[in-house]
Design an enzyme around this catalytic site. Sequence first.
Site, mmCIF file in Angstrom:
data_model
loop_
_atom_site.group_PDB
_atom_site.id
_atom_site.type_symbol
_atom_site.label_atom_id
_atom_site.label_comp_id
_atom_site.label_asym_id
_atom_site.label_seq_id
_atom_site.Cartn_x
_atom_site.Cartn_y
_atom_site.Cartn_z
ATOM 1 N N GLU A 8 34.212 -33.518 78.971
ATOM 2 C CA GLU A 8 34.918 -32.392 78.355
ATOM 3 C C GLU A 8 35.464 -31.485 79.462
ATOM 4 O OE1 GLU A 8 33.519 -31.614 74.053
ATOM 5 O OE2 GLU A 8 32.266 -30.429 75.365
ATOM 6 N N GLY A 49 35.264 -30.146 68.537
ATOM 7 C CA GLY A 49 34.857 -28.785 68.191
ATOM 8 C C GLY A 49 35.601 -28.305 66.959
ATOM 9 N N GLY A 50 36.658 -27.526 67.172
ATOM 10 C CA GLY A 50 37.402 -26.901 66.082
ATOM 11 C C GLY A 50 37.748 -27.828 64.922
ATOM 12 N N ASN A 65 30.916 -31.068 66.883
ATOM 13 C CA ASN A 65 30.069 -29.987 67.396
ATOM 14 C C ASN A 65 30.482 -28.712 66.662
ATOM 15 O OD1 ASN A 65 28.732 -28.029 68.834
ATOM 16 N ND2 ASN A 65 29.785 -28.399 70.787
ATOM 17 N N TRP A 66 29.659 -28.327 65.708
ATOM 18 C CA TRP A 66 30.009 -27.150 64.902
ATOM 19 C C TRP A 66 29.881 -25.848 65.690
ATOM 20 C CZ3 TRP A 66 27.314 -28.029 59.428
ATOM 21 C CH2 TRP A 66 27.969 -29.075 58.775
ATOM 22 N N LYS A 67 29.209 -25.891 66.832
ATOM 23 C CA LYS A 67 28.952 -24.674 67.634
ATOM 24 C C LYS A 67 28.287 -23.622 66.746
ATOM 25 C CE LYS A 67 32.597 -26.086 70.742
ATOM 26 N NZ LYS A 67 33.649 -25.762 71.687
ATOM 27 N N HIS A 71 26.511 -28.904 77.524
ATOM 28 C CA HIS A 71 27.828 -28.425 77.097
ATOM 29 C C HIS A 71 28.271 -27.287 78.020
ATOM 30 C CE1 HIS A 71 31.082 -26.767 74.740
ATOM 31 N NE2 HIS A 71 31.121 -27.922 74.118
ATOM 32 N N GLU A 87 29.667 -24.609 77.452
ATOM 33 C CA GLU A 87 29.336 -23.257 76.978
ATOM 34 C C GLU A 87 27.888 -22.899 77.314
ATOM 35 O OE1 GLU A 87 30.713 -23.927 72.980
ATOM 36 O OE2 GLU A 87 32.755 -24.075 73.755
ATOM 37 N N SER A 124 39.996 -30.018 72.577
ATOM 38 C CA SER A 124 41.208 -29.933 71.755
ATOM 39 C C SER A 124 41.631 -31.281 71.193
ATOM 40 C CB SER A 124 42.348 -29.281 72.547
ATOM 41 O OG SER A 124 42.006 -27.948 72.890
ATOM 42 N N GLY A 148 38.821 -25.697 73.275
ATOM 43 C CA GLY A 148 39.221 -24.564 72.440
ATOM 44 C C GLY A 148 40.536 -23.927 72.864
HETATM 45 P P1 13P Z 1 37.448 -28.049 70.773
HETATM 46 O O1 13P Z 1 37.625 -29.387 70.087
HETATM 47 O O2 13P Z 1 37.433 -26.909 69.817
HETATM 48 O O3 13P Z 1 38.371 -27.889 71.926
HETATM 49 O O4 13P Z 1 35.953 -28.079 71.396
HETATM 50 C C1 13P Z 1 35.563 -29.164 72.132
HETATM 51 C C2 13P Z 1 34.108 -29.057 72.375
HETATM 52 O O5 13P Z 1 33.658 -28.189 73.097
HETATM 53 C C3 13P Z 1 33.219 -30.008 71.700
HETATM 54 O O6 13P Z 1 31.933 -29.947 72.212
#
Ligand code: 13P
Length: 254
Positions: free
Chosen positions: A170, A237-238, A9-11, A98, A100, A216, A176
């Site tokens: 999640e 994510g990251g 997920n590049w966000k 998600h 967010e 994470s 994050g």
């Molecule tokens: P991180 O891997 O950066 O914690 O993010 C997880 C995430 O929200 C994937 O959708």
Amino acid sequence: MRKKIVAGNWKMNLDYNEGLSLFSEITNMVKDEITGSQQAVVCSPFIHLHSLVQMAKGYDKVAVGAQNIHQNESGAYTGEVSAKMVKSVGAEYVILGHSERRQYFGEDNQLLAVKTETALKNGLKPIFCIGETLDEREAEQHFDVIRTQLKEGVFSLSTEQFSQLVLAYEPVWAIGTGKTATSEQAQEIHAFIREEIANNYSQEVADNTTILYGGSCNPKNAPELFAQPDIDGGLIGGASLKSRDFLDIVKVFN
Ligand code: 13P
């Protein structure tokens, strides 16, 4: 056998050219290094989708997805993107629910149920996210929160519709933050999710549902997480913004 998936997920990261060059690294590495039947999925901002789908042609282990759609089919919703538009460029998946989106854009289970229906109607496979906040875990409400998210978000789907879904657990406190759920904590929830699916549909449907862990996740902790019986991959994510890290996570299933 349910599918093993590692989805990035590049966000809201990477401009157009940065996205294309990362994706090109990813496809090359997948071609050279992936020997299993797992699938790598990249969920990019809308702006990259069309080009990534073109670049993914011929790589059957790489799929592309969006990170959101609007709940309505079309109309006067300035700035929004429909499921049909996403499907029309050849994307296969869409992340829905998600944390967010829930937290910053006020998306609740009722809205997400509509978005899920709209995605499925347009031939997109939702990666439907659920997970508790830190407060909810500390108050020991995490099982209730997850049960409600499933019940209100996706359990009114028909069996046929539900079979198109990928779920992602999640925990919000792990996103994050560098604070991963332990493999025991994650497995406990994944097993609970599978049990809820079995209760609402059938054991067969539950056994065939891919349930990803996100929060994470990195090349170091992925092997232990993915070794758990009910964890079928990750939503990253990251670490999905670095081709080497992302590929090392995908390679756990080699
Ligand atoms: P991180 O891997 O950066 O914690 O993010 C997880 C995430 O929200 C994937 O959708």
